[in-house]
Design an enzyme around this catalytic site. Structure first.
Site, PDB file in Angstrom:
ATOM      1  N   LEU A  50      11.290 -21.104  -3.671  1.00 20.86           N
ATOM      2  CA  LEU A  50      10.432 -19.923  -2.912  1.00 20.86           C
ATOM      3  C   LEU A  50       8.448 -20.319  -3.364  1.00 20.86           C
ATOM      4  CD1 LEU A  50       9.242 -17.613  -1.413  1.00 20.86           C
ATOM      5  CD2 LEU A  50      10.468 -15.765  -2.837  1.00 20.86           C
ATOM      6  N   ASP A  62       0.293  -1.057  -0.389  1.00 16.79           N
ATOM      7  CA  ASP A  62      -0.127  -0.004   0.164  1.00 16.79           C
ATOM      8  C   ASP A  62       0.541   1.396   0.051  1.00 16.79           C
ATOM      9  OD1 ASP A  62      -2.213   0.978  -0.047  1.00 16.79           O
ATOM     10  OD2 ASP A  62      -2.585   1.461   2.072  1.00 16.79           O
ATOM     11  N   HIS A 122       3.514   3.860  -9.039  1.00 20.35           N
ATOM     12  CA  HIS A 122       3.250   2.103  -9.243  1.00 20.35           C
ATOM     13  C   HIS A 122       4.451   0.981 -10.090  1.00 20.35           C
ATOM     14  CE1 HIS A 122      -0.784   2.362  -8.260  1.00 20.35           C
ATOM     15  NE2 HIS A 122      -1.522   3.264  -8.890  1.00 20.35           N
TER      16      HIS A 122
END
Length: 252
Positions: free
Chosen positions: A137, A26, A43
């Site tokens: 991962l 955020d 962004h």
């Protein structure tokens, strides 16, 4: 907000890391606004923070990393911003897929396929298929995702099974619901991190975070780095997880 513990030198060493970390990324827009920049640049810097987070997760020996990249509510944003976000997702896959695959990262995407253009869905499917056998991962990308819709879909599937006579109402258990969620087969998050100082879940992993530890960071997502990741894990390690039981101190 109380300051986080300072990261220690042994975070990637002998102490066991959280198996699964989920992140609500955020603050991209506010990061850009405070610098007099367009939201699109916020962004794009956020994508750089994703790259840092993935590298840090591998270094810290985390097994699962889930990132909230685009919520089902984000369709309410201006069309220009949505188009930019979709473009960033495409570029991320095209630019980073080979490197992620080489690093042993398995990609899994959760969320609805509706409204997503076919080019992007094909790229997503390609990334998932290429990396399916990797085990360093698991990077879970929550894309066009909303937890309430996820739970409703799981309930609907089970209701259809009951209506068809293939399942009895008594078999609609916690485990049965979990198996129908997008995250089936993925352990629940041990730790959920949210950046930008906001303290809410925003319809993210509502079922799965029932016993997760939450750490809220004041930094905006574009500023998130390995040091912030380590500090959040240090805070996680300072807590005593009881899962509804008594603490060791209470039992002493």
């Amino acid at each position: 907000m109380a300051p986080l513990p300072k990261p220690t030198d042994d975070l990637s060493g002998s102490l066991t890391p959280p198996t699964h970390v989920a992140i609500i990324m955020d603050g991209n827009g506010r990061w850009a606004r405070e610098r007099g920049l367009p939201r699109t640049l916020g962004h794009r810097q956020g994508v750089e923070a994703v790259r840092r987070a993935v590298r840090a997760a591998i270094d810290l020996k985390i097994t699962y990393l889930t990132i909230f990249s685009f919520s089902s509510e984000n369709w309410k944003r201006p069309i220009e911003e949505i188009d930019d976000l979709m473009g960033l997702m495409k570029r991320f896959i095209r630019r980073d897929l080979a490197e992620l695959h080489k690093a042993g990262v398995r990609i899994r995407v959760i969320g609805q396929r509706s409204h997503v253009d076919s080019e992007l869905m094909n790229l997503i499917d390609e990334a998932v298929e290429l990396t399916r056998d990797n085990d360093k991962l698991t990077l879970v990308i929550a894309f066009n995702y909303g937890s309430r819709t996820e739970i409703a879909c799981a309930a609907r599937k089970l209701a259809e099974e009951v209506a068809a006579g293939r399942l009895s109402p008594s078999e609609v258990t916690v485990e049965a619901i979990a198996n129908e969620l997008d995250t089936s087969g993925i352990p629940d998050p041990d730790l959920l991190i949210r950046t930008s100082g906001e303290m809410r879940l925003s319809n993210f992993l509502l079922w799965q975070t029932a016993y997760s530890e939450f750490v809220f960071l004041d930094c905006y997502w574009p500023d998130f780095d390995k040091s912030a990741f380590e500090a959040a894990i240090a805070e996680f390690r300072s807590r005593e997880r009881r899962f509804g039981g008594l603490s060791k101190r209470s039992m002493a």
